[in-house]
Design a protein around this motif. Sequence first.
Motif, PDB file in Angstrom:
ATOM      1  N   GLY A 199     -93.930  95.274-135.453  1.00  0.00           N
ATOM      2  CA  GLY A 199     -94.166  93.636-134.872  1.00  0.00           C
ATOM      3  C   GLY A 199     -94.887  92.929-135.729  1.00  0.00           C
ATOM      4  N   GLU A 200     -95.710  92.240-135.054  1.00  0.00           N
ATOM      5  CA  GLU A 200     -96.724  91.324-135.867  1.00  0.00           C
ATOM      6  C   GLU A 200     -97.921  92.461-136.391  1.00  0.00           C
ATOM      7  N   ILE A 201     -98.266  92.516-137.502  1.00  0.00           N
ATOM      8  CA  ILE A 201     -99.544  93.510-137.946  1.00  0.00           C
ATOM      9  C   ILE A 201    -100.743  93.156-137.612  1.00  0.00           C
ATOM     10  N   PRO A 202    -101.479  93.920-137.164  1.00  0.00           N
ATOM     11  CA  PRO A 202    -102.726  93.723-136.603  1.00  0.00           C
ATOM     12  C   PRO A 202    -103.529  93.416-138.017  1.00  0.00           C
ATOM     13  N   ARG A 203    -104.500  92.462-138.093  1.00  0.00           N
ATOM     14  CA  ARG A 203    -105.419  92.027-139.112  1.00  0.00           C
ATOM     15  C   ARG A 203    -106.777  92.657-138.827  1.00  0.00           C
ATOM     16  N   GLU A 225    -101.449  78.060-143.781  1.00  0.00           N
ATOM     17  CA  GLU A 225    -101.027  79.224-143.112  1.00  0.00           C
ATOM     18  C   GLU A 225    -101.258  80.417-143.788  1.00  0.00           C
ATOM     19  N   PRO A 226    -102.696  80.882-143.966  1.00  0.00           N
ATOM     20  CA  PRO A 226    -102.693  82.007-144.817  1.00  0.00           C
ATOM     21  C   PRO A 226    -102.322  83.550-144.339  1.00  0.00           C
ATOM     22  N   HIS A 227    -101.977  83.611-143.097  1.00  0.00           N
ATOM     23  CA  HIS A 227    -101.871  84.949-142.584  1.00  0.00           C
ATOM     24  C   HIS A 227    -100.298  85.235-142.699  1.00  0.00           C
ATOM     25  N   ILE A 228     -99.283  84.393-142.544  1.00  0.00           N
ATOM     26  CA  ILE A 228     -98.006  84.843-142.584  1.00  0.00           C
ATOM     27  C   ILE A 228     -97.584  85.678-141.598  1.00  0.00           C
ATOM     28  N   MET A 229     -97.855  85.457-140.341  1.00  0.00           N
ATOM     29  CA  MET A 229     -97.736  86.298-139.322  1.00  0.00           C
ATOM     30  C   MET A 229     -96.459  86.984-138.897  1.00  0.00           C
ATOM     31  N   ASP A 230     -95.505  86.379-139.550  1.00  0.00           N
ATOM     32  CA  ASP A 230     -93.912  86.602-139.210  1.00  0.00           C
ATOM     33  C   ASP A 230     -93.695  88.155-140.201  1.00  0.00           C
ATOM     34  N   GLU A 231     -94.361  88.383-141.169  1.00  0.00           N
ATOM     35  CA  GLU A 231     -94.032  89.588-142.036  1.00  0.00           C
ATOM     36  C   GLU A 231     -94.356  90.925-141.153  1.00  0.00           C
ATOM     37  N   ARG A 232     -93.173  91.582-141.512  1.00  0.00           N
ATOM     38  CA  ARG A 232     -93.165  92.881-140.922  1.00  0.00           C
ATOM     39  C   ARG A 232     -92.874  94.019-141.870  1.00  0.00           C
ATOM     40  N   TYR A 233     -93.378  95.322-141.460  1.00  0.00           N
ATOM     41  CA  TYR A 233     -92.958  96.630-142.326  1.00  0.00           C
ATOM     42  C   TYR A 233     -91.945  97.227-141.771  1.00  0.00           C
ATOM     43  N   ALA A 234     -91.502  98.335-142.490  1.00  0.00           N
ATOM     44  CA  ALA A 234     -90.492  99.365-142.013  1.00  0.00           C
ATOM     45  C   ALA A 234     -90.974 100.748-142.250  1.00  0.00           C
ATOM     46  N   ALA A 235     -90.889 101.698-141.258  1.00  0.00           N
ATOM     47  CA  ALA A 235     -91.007 102.823-141.347  1.00  0.00           C
ATOM     48  C   ALA A 235     -90.220 103.939-141.129  1.00  0.00           C
ATOM     49  N   VAL A 244     -92.784 107.247-144.630  1.00  0.00           N
ATOM     50  CA  VAL A 244     -92.412 106.476-145.680  1.00  0.00           C
ATOM     51  C   VAL A 244     -92.585 105.139-145.045  1.00  0.00           C
ATOM     52  N   LEU A 245     -93.429 104.266-145.850  1.00  0.00           N
ATOM     53  CA  LEU A 245     -93.631 102.932-145.402  1.00  0.00           C
ATOM     54  C   LEU A 245     -93.195 101.894-146.370  1.00  0.00           C
ATOM     55  N   PHE A 246     -92.480 100.917-146.031  1.00  0.00           N
ATOM     56  CA  PHE A 246     -91.844  99.891-146.725  1.00  0.00           C
ATOM     57  C   PHE A 246     -92.727  98.576-146.557  1.00  0.00           C
ATOM     58  N   SER A 247     -93.592  97.982-147.494  1.00  0.00           N
ATOM     59  CA  SER A 247     -94.117  96.761-147.175  1.00  0.00           C
ATOM     60  C   SER A 247     -93.905  95.813-148.482  1.00  0.00           C
ATOM     61  N   SER A 248     -92.770  94.776-148.043  1.00  0.00           N
ATOM     62  CA  SER A 248     -92.256  94.238-149.307  1.00  0.00           C
ATOM     63  C   SER A 248     -93.272  93.330-149.780  1.00  0.00           C
ATOM     64  N   CYS A 249     -93.979  92.693-149.148  1.00  0.00           N
ATOM     65  CA  CYS A 249     -95.135  91.691-149.924  1.00  0.00           C
ATOM     66  C   CYS A 249     -96.511  91.778-149.447  1.00  0.00           C
ATOM     67  N   SER A 250     -96.640  92.725-148.426  1.00  0.00           N
ATOM     68  CA  SER A 250     -97.975  92.828-147.823  1.00  0.00           C
ATOM     69  C   SER A 250     -99.053  91.759-147.828  1.00  0.00           C
ATOM     70  N   HIS A 251     -98.512  90.631-147.133  1.00  0.00           N
ATOM     71  CA  HIS A 251     -99.415  89.493-147.062  1.00  0.00           C
ATOM     72  C   HIS A 251    -100.640  89.777-145.955  1.00  0.00           C
ATOM     73  N   ASN A 256    -104.116  97.112-143.863  1.00  0.00           N
ATOM     74  CA  ASN A 256    -103.574  96.905-142.424  1.00  0.00           C
ATOM     75  C   ASN A 256    -102.408  97.525-142.126  1.00  0.00           C
ATOM     76  N   VAL A 257    -101.458  97.379-142.930  1.00  0.00           N
ATOM     77  CA  VAL A 257    -100.220  97.903-142.843  1.00  0.00           C
ATOM     78  C   VAL A 257    -100.363  99.528-142.483  1.00  0.00           C
ATOM     79  N   VAL A 258    -101.203 100.155-143.313  1.00  0.00           N
ATOM     80  CA  VAL A 258    -101.172 101.686-143.188  1.00  0.00           C
ATOM     81  C   VAL A 258    -101.982 102.043-142.076  1.00  0.00           C
ATOM     82  N   LYS A 259    -102.897 101.028-141.740  1.00  0.00           N
ATOM     83  CA  LYS A 259    -103.800 101.559-140.448  1.00  0.00           C
ATOM     84  C   LYS A 259    -102.866 101.394-138.995  1.00  0.00           C
ATOM     85  N   ASP A 260    -102.025 100.335-139.195  1.00  0.00           N
ATOM     86  CA  ASP A 260    -101.210 100.034-138.160  1.00  0.00           C
ATOM     87  C   ASP A 260    -100.162 101.297-138.042  1.00  0.00           C
TER      88      ASP A 260
END
Length: 354
Positions: A199-203, A225-235, A244-251, A256-260
């Motif tokens: 889902g949305e990635i906690p900042r 719109e600095p945070h691009i809150m619709d971005e999601r990663y796949a695991a 194995v984490l896929f983060s296409s653009c890491s906005h 934050n992606v890894v921590k989540d």
Amino acid sequence: MASSLRRVDKLTITFLVDNNIEWMTKLPPGFTHELMQHVPHSKVDELTGVPTLDFDHFCCGAHGFAALIETSVGNEPPELTLFDTGPDTLSLPRNIRAMEVGPDRITRVITSHWHSDHTGGLLAFLRLRSPSSNSSPCIVDVHPDRPDARGIAPGPTFDKVACALPRDPTLVEIAEAGGTVEQHAEGHAVAGGTVWVSGEIPRVTEFEAGLRGGMRFKDGKWVHEPHIMDERYAAIDVAGRGLVLFSSCSHAGIVNVVKDAVTTFKRPVHMIVGGLHLAGPEFALRIPQTVDFLADRLRPSPTYILPMHCTGFQAKIALEKALGEGCVPAGVGHKVNIVGSRTDEEMLFAPVWT
């Protein structure tokens, strides 16, 4: 729920769109160059008697990202999921043909976020699929918060839009092209439970402060719109290896992606794949802090990091200096095979960061 993610025995990744093409650099075990994948299928030259490479049928690079994710559990049939579709109508279809990927076998597309360098090839991909009723429907998994338009406001003031990105496909256009739209704002497991879409990635990381020049067209005007809150990663959780984490653009910031992911799954990170969004002067100050977290503060540290798409040259150099051969120069046309081991599960350490 995160508990619904199943551990896989094998993961195969085929990179179908990326900015980079790399044919010759040494790769780790399990990685295959595009060049060597073509040789067995190349036409034998009448003059020399050896296979001759046909560069017209090799992959091309483009500013964007797309990865084919193939997951397998035991003797079950593999699940094929496409994560993002690149920026245009040309590169993904060409590269699918080059890598001999059967588009009808792909039953789900996940769009990481609504930016056209990740959604621009979606309609072209759907039109590649057979219209026959015998082919499986293709689900298109999107975040519901689709913008009317997005633009870029360059520094140093970040207040005037210099250009707009091409429009993302509409939900109607996706359906008309043959896709079955699913909208998800929350984390969920797909592909027979083998792929987790966040889902949305906690900042939570202070230095990862978003994209200062990010702009959205809303109510007839451009707004920040600095945070691009619709971005999601796949695991994907590979048995005996970890996430194995896929983060296409890491906005959201790759930290934050890894921590989540680590907080969600309590599993070590085996591999990080995709754009880390550290290119350009706006993000240069984040590079040392990002590398410090990934290489020195996260324990165990990732076995491999594949910095692609929008990572930038300086960040790649810094990651290679810190991680050595753990920083892999991946690019379009590469294939990665990760074989799990159920017997190695008890050897994995619980992840922590300092």
